[in-house]
Motif scaffolding. Structure first.
Motif, PDB file in Angstrom:
ATOM      1  N   GLU A  66       8.273 -61.395 -14.045  1.00  0.00           N
ATOM      2  CA  GLU A  66       8.533 -60.529 -15.194  1.00  0.00           C
ATOM      3  C   GLU A  66       8.836 -61.369 -16.435  1.00  0.00           C
ATOM      4  O   GLU A  66       8.378 -61.048 -17.544  1.00  0.00           O
ATOM      5  CB  GLU A  66       9.680 -59.573 -14.898  1.00  0.00           C
ATOM      6  N   ALA A 120      15.038 -48.760  -5.360  1.00  0.00           N
ATOM      7  CA  ALA A 120      14.685 -48.751  -6.784  1.00  0.00           C
ATOM      8  C   ALA A 120      14.065 -50.083  -7.180  1.00  0.00           C
ATOM      9  O   ALA A 120      13.105 -50.142  -7.958  1.00  0.00           O
ATOM     10  CB  ALA A 120      15.919 -48.462  -7.634  1.00  0.00           C
ATOM     11  N   ARG A 121      14.588 -51.149  -6.633  1.00  0.00           N
ATOM     12  CA  ARG A 121      14.046 -52.478  -6.919  1.00  0.00           C
ATOM     13  C   ARG A 121      12.602 -52.605  -6.421  1.00  0.00           C
ATOM     14  O   ARG A 121      11.737 -53.124  -7.120  1.00  0.00           O
ATOM     15  CB  ARG A 121      14.942 -53.526  -6.272  1.00  0.00           C
ATOM     16  N   ARG A 124      10.266 -50.733  -8.585  1.00  0.00           N
ATOM     17  CA  ARG A 124      10.001 -51.545  -9.779  1.00  0.00           C
ATOM     18  C   ARG A 124       8.952 -52.613  -9.489  1.00  0.00           C
ATOM     19  O   ARG A 124       8.066 -52.876 -10.301  1.00  0.00           O
ATOM     20  CB  ARG A 124      11.310 -52.182 -10.235  1.00  0.00           C
ATOM     21  N   ARG A 127       5.510 -50.986  -9.401  1.00  0.00           N
ATOM     22  CA  ARG A 127       5.046 -50.655 -10.754  1.00  0.00           C
ATOM     23  C   ARG A 127       4.537 -51.912 -11.470  1.00  0.00           C
ATOM     24  O   ARG A 127       3.494 -51.875 -12.147  1.00  0.00           O
ATOM     25  CB  ARG A 127       6.185 -50.010 -11.545  1.00  0.00           C
ATOM     26  N   PHE A 128       5.251 -53.028 -11.319  1.00  0.00           N
ATOM     27  CA  PHE A 128       4.850 -54.273 -11.972  1.00  0.00           C
ATOM     28  C   PHE A 128       3.501 -54.760 -11.437  1.00  0.00           C
ATOM     29  O   PHE A 128       2.612 -55.132 -12.210  1.00  0.00           O
ATOM     30  CB  PHE A 128       5.929 -55.335 -11.755  1.00  0.00           C
TER      31      PHE A 128
END
Length: 269
Positions: A66, A120-121, A124, A127-128
């Motif tokens: 990221e 949740a991680r 994420r 999605r990335f």
């Protein structure tokens, strides 16, 4: 010092049909999670990356990539966007599986807050990769797990709400999960085949049960948390006394109360 792990496993029998997990004090003063496997034990950190490593000084490969993506796109706004190569995706996939083992362990430890954090991680992460993977085959290797992780995230938010007696907040969490899985099906043109998505079917079924609970407003249903806590106490007592048939029945009832079948896969994220 002996490297034989037999002492660690002594008295901790492996049960193929059970998820056996515990929290132990680490030699470094920090608690560790141990997940019993058929040939040994998997040990994980409670926080950060489960294996405790820090790739390139970052908390995880996801944090590292990221940061790389942000730096690249800021430095080259008019050029091609940052893309993940297949080797990058392989590192992220192995890491995602580590978090899968840990959030599943947290679920069985009734640490729903930490299960919600790790699911949740991983959402994420998906999605990335969905936005940044160079090759579609790499992206699909991740995104196939989106319904399952979404379901687990919804459950980890809804169960604590139920235990607090807040059926409405539990329904909100389940509704968010249902909507997210429907978006997944829309993304792949599978909206008409929703009945074949087991995670969506389970959440829809649970949503109906929760709506019925809220509508009936009986004293028993207004306090589902007390029911779940009592069932867990009885289950732990039955296991401790080796009353395994009774334990199996109590476990089935607890699973029904907290949202369906036991969420386990041989492999996953």
């Amino acid at each position: 010092m002996s490297k034989d792990i037999s002492r660690i496993l002594d008295g901790w029998k492996y049960e193929p049909d059970e998820v056996s997990v515990r929290i132990v004090a680490g030699d470094d003063g920090r608690d560790k999670i141990q997940l019993r496997l058929d040939l040994g034990v998997l040990q994980m950190e409670m926080d950060g990356r489960p294996d405790g490593l820090r790739p390139h000084g970052y908390d995880s490969w996801l944090d590292y990539f990221e940061a790389q993506q942000q730096a690249h796109d800021e430095a080259h706004p008019d050029e091609a966007p940052f893309r993940l190569e297949s080797d990058d995706c392989a590192n992220l996939l192995r890491e995602g599986i580590q978090y899968y083992h840990r959030y599943l362990s947290f679920w069985h430890l009734d640490r729903y807050d930490l299960c919600a954090r790790d699911t949740a991680r991983n959402l994420r992460l998906l999605r990335f990769v969905r936005e940044r993977a160079k090759h579609e085959r790499d992206m699909l290797q991740f995104d196939q797990w989106r319904p399952y992780i979404t379901m687990m995230h919804a459950r980890s938010l809804a169960v604590p709400a139920l235990e607090a007696g807040d059926v409405g907040r539990a329904i909100e969490a389940v509704d968010a999960g249902i909507a997210a899985i429907r978006r997944f099906l829309d993304d792949y043109g599978q909206s008409e085949r929703w009945e074949q998505c087991g995670e969506l079917v389970q959440l829809l079924r649970w949503r109906e049960e929760l709506s019925a609970q809220r509508a009936q407003r009986t004293p028993q249903l207004e306090s589902p948390g007390a029911d779940a806590a009592a069932l867990r106490r009885r289950l732990n007592e039955a296991v401790a006394d080796e009353r395994f048939e009774e334990a199996a029945k109590l476990r089935d009832e607890l699973r029904r109360l907290t949202g369906g079948a036991d969420p386990r896969h041989e492999t996953g994220m």
